[in-house]
Design a protein around this motif. Structure first.
Motif: not given
Length: 196
Positions: A79-81, A104, A107-110, A112
């Motif tokens: 989600a953070l490129n 984050m 942010v839905e997509n967590r 990692c």
């Protein structure tokens, strides 16, 4: 008549200043004696943990002049490129895990992933052993410091198949985690090195 061979313990030099990584190596390399050498290795500027691990093990070899290993890890947030990638220490020194949690926020997509690459070099042969540990980022920092910890990210990293951060793990959780996760680069190296 059965011939019993005397088993000599293998040794490997691990060049790092990270005590958590040494403790982890000593646990994972069951039949190999880990000889820690504390030396600061210069981190090359790169996003590629394979390239960093290669450069680190070459530096380590130039210091110890014996077969050795070096390890590099990265933390990747889609989600953070992909941020912070291989720049985990810089991220922890600047924005810290609170900064990651802020980025984050909402942010839905967590999703990692920890990725690591262990590099082995003996002066002639270089071998790389990689692994990945997927998970999700917790909504807030949870857990307490323990001797297994080698990164503050443990307070916000919830591995796949779990509901706790690694900083909340007890001994049973670690055993289960080691059972279900992909073999680490350290474990893969240990299996290969023991067979030499």
């Amino acid at each position: 008549m059965i011939e019993i061979k005397e088993k000599t313990e293998k040794e490997i030099i691990f060049v790092t200043t990270n005590k958590g990584k040494i403790a982890s190596a000593q646990k994972e390399l069951e039949n190999i004696k880990v000889l820690p050498i504390e030396a600061e290795l210069i981190e090359p500027r790169s996003d590629d943990i394979r390239e960093i691990a290669k450069q680190k093990v070459l530096q380590a070899y130039s210091i110890v002049k014996q077969p050795c290993i070096a390890l590099d890890s990265g933390f990747f947030i889609p989600a953070l490129n992909g941020f912070p990638r291989a720049y985990v220490n810089h991220m922890l020194d600047t924005i810290g895990i609170e900064g990651i949690l802020k980025l984050m926020d909402g942010v839905e997509n967590r999703a990692c992933e920890f990725r690591s690459c262990l590099a082995y070099y003996d002066g002639e042969e270089m071998r790389l052993f990689e692994s990945k540990s997927p998970g999700v980022i917790a909504e807030k920092s949870r857990g307490s410091d323990n001797e297994n910890s080698w990164s503050d990210l443990w307070f916000i990293f919830i591995p796949r198949h779990f509901r706790k951060t690694m900083a909340e793990f007890d001994e049973e959780d670690f055993l289960e985690y080691n059972r279900v996760k992909e073999a680490s680069g350290m474990k893969k190296f240990g299996e290969w090195y023991s067979g030499l």
